[in-house]
Scaffold this motif. Structure first.
Motif, PDB file in Angstrom:
ATOM      1  N   UNK A   1       0.827  -1.190   0.000  1.00  0.00           N
ATOM      2  CA  UNK A   1       0.000   0.000   0.000  1.00  0.00           C
ATOM      3  C   UNK A   1       0.871   1.253   0.000  1.00  0.00           C
ATOM      4  N   UNK A   2       1.973   1.199   0.751  1.00  0.00           N
ATOM      5  CA  UNK A   2       2.845   2.367   0.816  1.00  0.00           C
ATOM      6  C   UNK A   2       3.521   2.613  -0.525  1.00  0.00           C
ATOM      7  N   UNK A   3       3.945   1.550  -1.185  1.00  0.00           N
ATOM      8  CA  UNK A   3       4.598   1.693  -2.481  1.00  0.00           C
ATOM      9  C   UNK A   3       3.604   2.179  -3.537  1.00  0.00           C
ATOM     10  N   UNK A   4       2.396   1.649  -3.513  1.00  0.00           N
ATOM     11  CA  UNK A   4       1.383   2.056  -4.487  1.00  0.00           C
ATOM     12  C   UNK A   4       0.963   3.508  -4.292  1.00  0.00           C
ATOM     13  N   UNK A   5       1.041   3.996  -3.058  1.00  0.00           N
ATOM     14  CA  UNK A   5       0.669   5.382  -2.784  1.00  0.00           C
ATOM     15  C   UNK A   5       1.778   6.351  -3.172  1.00  0.00           C
ATOM     16  N   UNK A   6       2.944   5.837  -3.527  1.00  0.00           N
ATOM     17  CA  UNK A   6       4.043   6.701  -3.943  1.00  0.00           C
ATOM     18  C   UNK A   6       4.908   7.177  -2.801  1.00  0.00           C
ATOM     19  N   UNK A   7       4.842   6.503  -1.667  1.00  0.00           N
ATOM     20  CA  UNK A   7       5.639   6.902  -0.511  1.00  0.00           C
ATOM     21  C   UNK A   7       7.113   6.600  -0.757  1.00  0.00           C
ATOM     22  N   UNK A   8       7.962   7.461  -0.255  1.00  0.00           N
ATOM     23  CA  UNK A   8       9.396   7.247  -0.365  1.00  0.00           C
ATOM     24  C   UNK A   8       9.851   6.302   0.725  1.00  0.00           C
ATOM     25  N   UNK A  10      11.467   2.437   2.065  1.00  0.00           N
ATOM     26  CA  UNK A  10      11.374   1.011   1.820  1.00  0.00           C
ATOM     27  C   UNK A  10      10.020   0.433   2.158  1.00  0.00           C
ATOM     28  N   UNK A  11       9.977  -0.878   2.126  1.00  0.00           N
ATOM     29  CA  UNK A  11       8.741  -1.596   2.407  1.00  0.00           C
ATOM     30  C   UNK A  11       8.792  -2.341   3.731  1.00  0.00           C
ATOM     31  N   UNK A  12       9.952  -2.380   4.365  1.00  0.00           N
ATOM     32  CA  UNK A  12      10.085  -3.159   5.583  1.00  0.00           C
ATOM     33  C   UNK A  12       9.268  -2.559   6.721  1.00  0.00           C
ATOM     34  N   UNK A  13       9.424  -1.285   6.975  1.00  0.00           N
ATOM     35  CA  UNK A  13       8.711  -0.656   8.088  1.00  0.00           C
ATOM     36  C   UNK A  13       7.200  -0.685   7.906  1.00  0.00           C
ATOM     37  N   UNK A  14       6.663  -0.305   6.745  1.00  0.00           N
ATOM     38  CA  UNK A  14       5.200  -0.390   6.609  1.00  0.00           C
ATOM     39  C   UNK A  14       4.670  -1.817   6.736  1.00  0.00           C
ATOM     40  N   UNK A  15       5.400  -2.790   6.231  1.00  0.00           N
ATOM     41  CA  UNK A  15       4.962  -4.179   6.339  1.00  0.00           C
ATOM     42  C   UNK A  15       4.950  -4.633   7.788  1.00  0.00           C
ATOM     43  N   UNK A  16       5.995  -4.306   8.521  1.00  0.00           N
ATOM     44  CA  UNK A  16       6.053  -4.711   9.919  1.00  0.00           C
ATOM     45  C   UNK A  16       4.987  -4.012  10.754  1.00  0.00           C
ATOM     46  N   UNK A  17       4.764  -2.737  10.496  1.00  0.00           N
ATOM     47  CA  UNK A  17       3.782  -2.002  11.281  1.00  0.00           C
ATOM     48  C   UNK A  17       2.361  -2.490  11.004  1.00  0.00           C
ATOM     49  N   UNK A  18       2.047  -2.788   9.760  1.00  0.00           N
ATOM     50  CA  UNK A  18       0.719  -3.286   9.429  1.00  0.00           C
ATOM     51  C   UNK A  18       0.496  -4.670  10.044  1.00  0.00           C
ATOM     52  N   UNK A  19       1.487  -5.547   9.943  1.00  0.00           N
ATOM     53  CA  UNK A  19       1.372  -6.877  10.529  1.00  0.00           C
ATOM     54  C   UNK A  19       1.245  -6.842  12.044  1.00  0.00           C
ATOM     55  N   UNK A  20       2.032  -5.994  12.687  1.00  0.00           N
ATOM     56  CA  UNK A  20       1.964  -5.927  14.144  1.00  0.00           C
ATOM     57  C   UNK A  20       0.654  -5.310  14.614  1.00  0.00           C
ATOM     58  N   UNK A  21       0.126  -4.342  13.866  1.00  0.00           N
ATOM     59  CA  UNK A  21      -1.147  -3.729  14.237  1.00  0.00           C
ATOM     60  C   UNK A  21      -2.294  -4.722  14.118  1.00  0.00           C
ATOM     61  N   UNK A  22      -2.318  -5.485  13.040  1.00  0.00           N
ATOM     62  CA  UNK A  22      -3.363  -6.492  12.854  1.00  0.00           C
ATOM     63  C   UNK A  22      -3.278  -7.558  13.948  1.00  0.00           C
TER      64      UNK A  22
END
Length: 96
Positions: A1-8, A10-22
């Motif tokens: 989602x972060x990459x598709x939104x055009x965020x600068x 990496x993908x590691x932090x958004x992936x970890x934060x989404x997984x930990x929140x869920x």
């Protein structure tokens, strides 16, 4: 989602934060009925599982999260069980 939104970045932090929140939310819901699960441990497992599946690196994600969080070795079994289940589900759903 972060990459598709055009965020600068990496993908590691958004992936970890989404997984930990869920996982933390699921553990909190579970604990309302059966108060036996550590929400913090569930968040660590969720972060590793989501990272491993989303970036297609399950073993690396387990080691990375263990080193990053200084989690106890006792968390290795839940991490491996969660990752094994997630890999099986991902393959059944057609994620390669």
């Amino acid at each position: 989602m972060a990459l598709a939104a055009g965020a600068y970045g990496g993908l590691i932090t958004p992936s970890m934060m989404l997984g930990s929140t869920i996982a933390f939310s699921a553990a909190a819901a579970w604990n309302t009925f059966f108060p036996e699960m550590s929400s913090e441990s569930a968040a660590v497992v969720g972060a590793a599982v989501f990272l491993g599946i989303s970036l297609k690196m399950p073993l690396t994600a387990i080691v990375f999260v263990l080193e990053l969080t200084y989690a106890p070795v006792a968390l290795l079994m839940p991490l491996c069980a969660g990752m094994a289940g997630a890999v099986c589900v991902a393959k059944k759903m057609g994620f390669k």
